[in-house]
Design a protein around this motif. Sequence first.
Motif, short mmCIF file in Angstrom:
data_model
loop_
_atom_site.label_atom_id
_atom_site.label_comp_id
_atom_site.label_asym_id
_atom_site.label_seq_id
_atom_site.Cartn_x
_atom_site.Cartn_y
_atom_site.Cartn_z
N PRO A 5 0.83 -1.21 0.00
CA PRO A 5 0.00 0.00 0.00
C PRO A 5 0.88 1.27 0.00
N HIS A 6 0.44 2.24 -0.73
CA HIS A 6 1.17 3.50 -0.83
C HIS A 6 0.65 4.47 0.22
N PRO A 7 1.53 5.19 0.89
CA PRO A 7 1.06 6.15 1.90
C PRO A 7 0.35 7.33 1.25
N GLN A 8 -0.56 7.92 1.99
CA GLN A 8 -1.28 9.08 1.51
C GLN A 8 -0.35 10.29 1.50
N VAL A 9 -0.41 11.06 0.45
CA VAL A 9 0.37 12.28 0.32
C VAL A 9 -0.54 13.45 0.68
N PRO A 10 -0.09 14.34 1.55
CA PRO A 10 -0.95 15.49 1.89
C PRO A 10 -1.33 16.28 0.64
N ALA A 11 -2.54 16.78 0.64
CA ALA A 11 -3.05 17.51 -0.53
C ALA A 11 -2.29 18.82 -0.74
#
Length: 69
Positions: A5-11
Amino acid sequence: MLDGPHPQVPADLAQRAAEHGGRLLRRRRFARRLVLLAAFAAVVAFMVWAVTTQPWQVPPSETTPPDSW
């Protein structure tokens, strides 16, 4: 490793990076101007000193020549 799973990147990551880069550029520009201003002030101070004391001239002699009677 890449299949996980890829980590979420802040918008707002790109905006924060651009702001950080802008701050770095402003700091560097300010530091460069400050160094140039200090160098200019040093040159002006040296020129004023050189004009007032004229170190290139031979100092007057401290002794008088002997009397030749």
